[in-house]
Scaffold this active site. Structure first.
Site, mmCIF file in Angstrom:
data_model
loop_
_atom_site.group_PDB
_atom_site.id
_atom_site.type_symbol
_atom_site.label_atom_id
_atom_site.label_comp_id
_atom_site.label_asym_id
_atom_site.label_seq_id
_atom_site.Cartn_x
_atom_site.Cartn_y
_atom_site.Cartn_z
ATOM 1 N N GLU A 79 -11.402 -10.848 -0.782
ATOM 2 C CA GLU A 79 -11.123 -10.810 0.659
ATOM 3 C C GLU A 79 -12.186 -11.548 1.474
ATOM 4 O O GLU A 79 -12.253 -11.385 2.695
ATOM 5 C CB GLU A 79 -11.020 -9.363 1.159
ATOM 6 C CG GLU A 79 -9.949 -8.516 0.506
ATOM 7 C CD GLU A 79 -8.520 -8.931 0.848
ATOM 8 O OE1 GLU A 79 -8.333 -10.052 1.369
ATOM 9 O OE2 GLU A 79 -7.616 -8.148 0.560
ATOM 10 N N HIS A 98 -14.225 -3.112 5.073
ATOM 11 C CA HIS A 98 -12.814 -2.917 4.718
ATOM 12 C C HIS A 98 -12.721 -1.771 3.715
ATOM 13 O O HIS A 98 -13.331 -1.831 2.649
ATOM 14 C CB HIS A 98 -12.211 -4.193 4.135
ATOM 15 C CG HIS A 98 -10.926 -3.928 3.407
ATOM 16 N ND1 HIS A 98 -9.886 -3.219 3.983
ATOM 17 C CD2 HIS A 98 -10.521 -4.229 2.154
ATOM 18 C CE1 HIS A 98 -8.903 -3.113 3.108
ATOM 19 N NE2 HIS A 98 -9.273 -3.706 1.990
ATOM 20 N N HIS A 100 -10.315 1.810 2.052
ATOM 21 C CA HIS A 100 -9.004 2.397 1.756
ATOM 22 C C HIS A 100 -9.017 3.870 2.164
ATOM 23 O O HIS A 100 -8.478 4.718 1.469
ATOM 24 C CB HIS A 100 -8.683 2.229 0.264
ATOM 25 C CG HIS A 100 -8.560 0.793 -0.144
ATOM 26 N ND1 HIS A 100 -8.627 0.371 -1.446
ATOM 27 C CD2 HIS A 100 -8.374 -0.344 0.593
ATOM 28 C CE1 HIS A 100 -8.489 -0.951 -1.506
ATOM 29 N NE2 HIS A 100 -8.341 -1.404 -0.273
ATOM 30 N N HIS A 162 -1.952 -0.922 3.188
ATOM 31 C CA HIS A 162 -3.170 -1.318 2.488
ATOM 32 C C HIS A 162 -4.355 -0.417 2.847
ATOM 33 O O HIS A 162 -4.808 0.363 2.027
ATOM 34 C CB HIS A 162 -3.462 -2.798 2.811
ATOM 35 C CG HIS A 162 -4.586 -3.382 2.048
ATOM 36 N ND1 HIS A 162 -4.736 -4.734 1.847
ATOM 37 C CD2 HIS A 162 -5.648 -2.809 1.446
ATOM 38 C CE1 HIS A 162 -5.837 -4.951 1.141
ATOM 39 N NE2 HIS A 162 -6.403 -3.798 0.885
#
Ligand SMILES: [Zn+2]
Length: 218
Positions: A79, A98, A100, A162
């Protein structure tokens, strides 16, 4: 020793906090964290495919905005392009997290932007936490989808099906925003699940906090 040691340590320590607090998996390598190198077109970013507790500070990658390696022998996160796209389009952002994380991901799966619900969130994160449309990880399409949402100057985004993105003028702020995002996502999900009407902040309060935010984050 290199000029990047301190910032690599900060990225690694942040990844460990995120794993310990269930924003990232214990045994998996999902998510990625980066910081812009001040005054350079370079960033420091976690490598691809390694569990965070197996990493040493020297395993953290330093790359330029064309994704050329500056330091580190491991491959950077797939990413990396998304992080670079954010730095190139948001000069106010110097750290990108980023994750989850669970409740933000729940809202990302049901495709629900988070409206203005709480004072502190509206000041620190922004008016609405928008949803970035789905695209495969590591693709130019996902980078473009993220870039298309950045104009609202928000510090957090949900990534459809996501996870989440939290930004900040520094790593401490980006990490705090990830925590605030999980807080408001949890409250919003539970409020929706109650079946009762969810009340947004009054519009005068939203304007008031928007002004406060503008003076805080130039
Ligand atoms: Zn991810």
């Amino acid at each position: 020793m290199s000029n990047y040691d301190k910032i690599k340590r900060e990225v690694l320590d942040s990844s460990h906090w995120l794993v310990e607090n269930e924003y990232l998996g214990q045994l998996t390598s999902g998510g990625n964290i980066s910081a812009r190198v001040p005054g350079e077109k370079n960033l420091v970013i976690t490598p691809s495919g390694r569990s965070y507790f197996s990493l040493k500070a020297n395993d953290i990658c330093v790359i330029d905005f064309d994704q050329n390696a500056i330091e580190g022998s491991l491959s950077p996160s797939i990413e990396a392009g998304m992080h670079i796209g954010i730095y190139q389009n948001r000069p106010d952002v110097n750290a990108v997290v980023h994750t989850h994380q669970t409740f933000a991901s729940v809202l990302a799966v049901i495709g629900k932007p988070i409206p203005a619900l709480l004072d502190e969130i509206t000041v620190e994160i922004g008016h609405v936490v928008d949803v970035v449309p789905y695209a495969y990880s590591g693709t130019a399409e996902l980078v473009n989808n993220v870039i298309s949402k950045l104009d609202n100057k928000c510090h957090c985004y949900l990534m459809q099906n996501h996870g989440a993105l939290s930004l900040g003028p520094d790593m401490q702020c980006a990490m705090k925003n990830a925590e605030l995002l999980e807080h408001v996502a949890t409250i919003y999900y539970r409020a929706l699940a109650s079946g009762e009407e969810v009340q947004e902040l009054p519009s005068a309060a939203i304007d008031y906090f928007a002004d406060m935010r503008k003076s805080r984050f130039k």
